[in-house]
Design a protein around this motif. Structure first.
Motif, PDB file in Angstrom:
ATOM      1  N   THR A  41     -48.837  50.041  15.545  1.00  0.00           N
ATOM      2  CA  THR A  41     -48.063  49.499  16.365  1.00  0.00           C
ATOM      3  C   THR A  41     -47.116  48.314  15.508  1.00  0.00           C
ATOM      4  OG1 THR A  41     -49.769  47.989  17.175  1.00  0.00           O
ATOM      5  CG2 THR A  41     -49.457  49.841  18.364  1.00  0.00           C
ATOM      6  N   ASN A 109     -46.547  43.386  29.037  1.00  0.00           N
ATOM      7  CA  ASN A 109     -46.796  44.552  29.106  1.00  0.00           C
ATOM      8  C   ASN A 109     -47.946  44.971  28.139  1.00  0.00           C
ATOM      9  OD1 ASN A 109     -44.713  45.649  30.549  1.00  0.00           O
ATOM     10  ND2 ASN A 109     -43.308  45.842  28.776  1.00  0.00           N
ATOM     11  N   TYR A 111     -51.074  48.106  26.895  1.00  0.00           N
ATOM     12  CA  TYR A 111     -51.598  49.373  27.246  1.00  0.00           C
ATOM     13  C   TYR A 111     -53.478  49.368  27.181  1.00  0.00           C
ATOM     14  CZ  TYR A 111     -52.120  49.706  22.232  1.00  0.00           C
ATOM     15  OH  TYR A 111     -52.554  49.531  20.792  1.00  0.00           O
ATOM     16  N   THR A 281     -44.022  48.907  24.776  1.00  0.00           N
ATOM     17  CA  THR A 281     -45.465  48.955  25.373  1.00  0.00           C
ATOM     18  C   THR A 281     -45.755  50.535  24.873  1.00  0.00           C
ATOM     19  OG1 THR A 281     -47.067  49.222  27.094  1.00  0.00           O
ATOM     20  CG2 THR A 281     -44.704  50.269  27.390  1.00  0.00           C
ATOM     21  N   PHE A 282     -46.833  50.519  24.445  1.00  0.00           N
ATOM     22  CA  PHE A 282     -47.279  51.837  23.951  1.00  0.00           C
ATOM     23  C   PHE A 282     -48.303  52.697  24.812  1.00  0.00           C
ATOM     24  CE2 PHE A 282     -46.307  49.214  20.361  1.00  0.00           C
ATOM     25  CZ  PHE A 282     -45.657  49.970  19.509  1.00  0.00           C
ATOM     26  N   THR A 283     -48.747  53.767  24.964  1.00  0.00           N
ATOM     27  CA  THR A 283     -49.772  54.705  25.343  1.00  0.00           C
ATOM     28  C   THR A 283     -51.026  54.704  24.387  1.00  0.00           C
ATOM     29  OG1 THR A 283     -48.971  56.783  24.612  1.00  0.00           O
ATOM     30  CG2 THR A 283     -48.342  56.035  26.663  1.00  0.00           C
ATOM     31  N   THR A 284     -52.279  54.846  25.049  1.00  0.00           N
ATOM     32  CA  THR A 284     -53.278  55.128  23.955  1.00  0.00           C
ATOM     33  C   THR A 284     -53.150  56.260  23.357  1.00  0.00           C
ATOM     34  OG1 THR A 284     -54.680  54.153  25.870  1.00  0.00           O
ATOM     35  CG2 THR A 284     -55.790  55.003  24.263  1.00  0.00           C
ATOM     36  N   ASP A 285     -52.752  57.085  23.676  1.00  0.00           N
ATOM     37  CA  ASP A 285     -52.458  58.737  22.774  1.00  0.00           C
ATOM     38  C   ASP A 285     -51.384  58.357  21.834  1.00  0.00           C
ATOM     39  OD1 ASP A 285     -52.827  61.282  22.659  1.00  0.00           O
ATOM     40  OD2 ASP A 285     -50.656  61.538  23.020  1.00  0.00           O
ATOM     41  N   ASN A 312     -39.327  59.995  19.368  1.00  0.00           N
ATOM     42  CA  ASN A 312     -39.694  59.313  20.723  1.00  0.00           C
ATOM     43  C   ASN A 312     -38.397  58.473  20.999  1.00  0.00           C
ATOM     44  OD1 ASN A 312     -42.745  59.610  21.736  1.00  0.00           O
ATOM     45  ND2 ASN A 312     -42.521  59.333  19.504  1.00  0.00           N
TER      46      ASN A 312
END
Length: 322
Positions: A41, A109, A111, A281-285, A312
């Motif tokens: 991140t 934000n 995750y 913001t990110f996603t766990t995946d 992305n």
């Protein structure tokens, strides 16, 4: 002529004194704690600010979470951005430094993150170890010892992690501390131990969190625990000399919310940067995949971040408005 030379000398001396402060304030600094999920991140944010805003960004090695927060709060440019704020783990630091009177901003934000204890699925099935309370059985604890007879070894986190202090309390209150050596080595060391255990078919157990590359790399089982209960979760910060005696934890973690924090001085000097940080913001995946690229595939964090950003574009456009 002499007056002019004196004036020039005086001006040069003043500039010489000012230059270190100017040089220090130039780059935006972002914390790199050395573990792959936070590196993923951090370096995405680093590359994003460099490529989208043309900023000079420097990654700063910093392994202690309290030190990172103190540096953020000093607003001196030592650390401007911290991308791995786990709540509730870091709640006390958020209250201290991002609450009333603090000088740190916490982005809204977040995750999701999870925490618990993991062993290999092969070990769990072979020795019928599926619950955290199984670890209080001396015979089952011995599965994780070097000779299969003595105290087991369990990794409770790295030194400097706030979760490591929490795990010290949980090991005691779940009743297995007396049957284990509580290890606090660097994460790279315990990952090597896990890898060796998987290859040898021997026991390994430790604190685990997601997102994490190990869930993609190995067949792991998360041990069952009592559902999180606020009434069964009291943690006192180690700044209190009696913190361990005053703390009591007898339930699982609440699912974590992982935020970005940044210094108030950065928000003032570069509001366009703060605006992007509020949107990132990110996603766990996504973070697990970034961590896998860094820790397993061996990519440099900068390269992993550039590859992820290139793959992305829609996500990045949502952050930058481009």
């Amino acid at each position: 002529m002499h007056l002019t030379i004196k004036s020039l000398l005086a001006t040069s001396a003043a500039l010489a004194m000012l230059w270190p402060a100017l040089a220090q304030a130039n780059p935006i600094t972002i914390a790199d704690p050395g573990y792959a999920t936070a590196q993923g991140t951090a370096y995405v944010v680093k590359v994003l600010l460099e490529e989208q805003l043309g900023k000079e960004v420097e990654a700063v090695k910093a392994g202690s979470v309290p030190v990172i927060w103190e540096a953020l709060n000093r607003n001196g440019g030592e650390i401007d951005i911290w991308t791995d704020v786990w709540l509730p783990n870091q709640q006390a630091l958020v209250d201290q430094y991002a609450g009333e009177g603090g000088k740190v901003k916490l982005a809204a934000n977040s995750y999701a993150g999870t925490q618990g204890y993991c062993t290999t699925k092969a070990t769990a099935d072979k020795h019928d170890i599926h619950s955290v309370f199984d670890l209080a059985d001396p015979a089952k604890a011995a599965v994780f010892s070097a000779d299969g007879k003595g105290k087991g070894k369990i990794w409770i986190g790295a030194a400097g992690w706030l979760s490591t202090n929490i795990e010290t309390v949980r090991a005691r209150d779940y009743g297995f501390a007396d049957f284990f050596e509580l290890q606090t080595t660097d994460e790279a060391v315990t990952t090597a131990d896990l890898d060796a255990a998987v290859k040898a078919g021997t026991g390994w157990i430790g604190y685990c969190y997601g997102p994490h590359q190990n869930f993609a790399r190995y067949a792991l089982e998360v041990l069952e625990e009592p559902k999180h209960d606020d009434a069964a979760w009291t943690f006192v910060e180690p700044s209190d000399p009696n913190w361990l005696e005053k703390s009591a934890i007898k339930s699982a973690y609440k699912d974590a919310a992982i935020h970005i924090a940044y210094s108030g001085s950065l928000a003032e000097s570069a509001p366009e940067v703060a605006a992007i940080l509020e949107k990132v913001t990110f996603t766990t995946d996504a973070v697990s995949k970034l961590a896998f690229a860094i820790a397993v595939e061996g990519k440099a964090p900068d390269d992993a971040a550039r590859d992820w950003i290139a793959a992305n574009p829609d996500v990045v456009a949502g952050w930058t408005g481009n």
